[in-house]
Design an enzyme around this catalytic site. Sequence first.
Site: not given
Ligand code: EPZ
Length: 420
Positions: A307, A22-23, A120, A115, A399
Amino acid sequence: MEKLIIEGGYRLKGTVAVSGAKNAALPIMAATLLTDDTCIIKNVPALRDIDTMVKILQALDVKAERNGQNFIIRGTCSRVKAPYELVNTMRASVCVLGPLLAKKKVAEVSFPGGCVIGPRPIDLHLKGLEMLGADIKIKSGYILAKADKLTGTKIYLGGHFGSSVLATANTMMAATLAEGVTVIENAACEPEIVDLANFLISMGAKIAGQSTPTIRIKGVKKLHGTTHNVIPDRVEAGTYMLSGAITKGDVFVKNARAEHLMALIDKLRECRVELYERKDGISIVGKKGKIKPTTVTTLPYPGFPTDMQAQMMSFLCLADGISVITEKIYTERFIHVSELSRMGARIFLEGPNAIVNGVKKLSGAEVMASDLRASAALVLAGLVASGKTSIHRIYHLDRGYENLDRKLSGVGARIWREKE
Ligand code: EPZ
């Protein structure tokens, strides 16, 4: 609405096949906006989040048509607005921001809301695009981005937590059509980012360094259509590996790629799970012995994935001693703890740490799914609990897990859906 019923206590045995990730599929579908040509994306799972991405592409006037496991995406996007009603249901919708900006020079994407797994923010997405030259404003709940021209530059994409997966995706996608060279430092190394980079390369993008923290993109004038096979879903694979381990079953997880699951494999071996890496998947061989407790810290790839945290917790609930799980990516991603406790687990939270005191057995209960991976954790607990577990609000599962109940039934689980 439906609920999932599980009659626990059966050893799973047989082969379960993993679907496309999915991701990986979501940003790849968004990346098709970068070309006017037709793209064929294969191995796309049938999931609610994928349906949401289709609706977003349709809102942008692009045609996306499913043909079995494949998607044919064609047409020039003539609209640039990703509306609140869609973005609100799936945060990954924000991945259309980079491609829209690069292709149409303007994008209007609803600002993603809160969320259940914690705050996020998207500051890094905006930073990456601003550094490429975009002018970004937030107005009436929308991100309004425009740029007459994007220009390559060096971008450090990091925060206090490490890298960001989708901020890397958005910046990389936008940079493919920028003028000159972009270097993303502290880029995410997740396999889904590598798959996206490979997809973009097959469209004619010039990208190097994917899978490392430094990704280099040399902008090109135009990208063309392509055909791409999405990688198998490592989180789905990991969940089925744990379904074998927790039931002390004998499960072959077909299509699981060991190279994407190193941290989980390492931890499972530490817990004395017997597993074998095969050419086309991973075998879990259940043993009667006790589960050894361990410590788990979630980190960006190749660290232990957030995850898989909830599912690993279900497994460690039955370990012979105390395990400690530290959640470093989403420090509040612990809603499953109270539901697991309803099933007899003994877990205490201290900030981002969960102290899991192993118990001899779990017992079936009425529980509530709160997010996708928390739901999977409850399913795992239900498989091994004595008696019946009813999981409410299973739309979360739909989902991100394709046919989970059918796949688990195929390896001997007693699991079925009922109307609420
Ligand atoms: C991706 O989300 C995945 N989603 C998430 O999968 C997964 O949990 C996550 O990566 C971490 O591996 C998809 O790929 C669609 P991040 P993403 O930006 O990219 C902080 C699932 O269950 N951050 O890597 O949105 C954030 O708060 C899901 O399938 C900022 O501070 O995650 C977190 O602490 C849910 N500022 C960390 O970075 C930003 O602009 C990592 O989040 C962006 C992120």
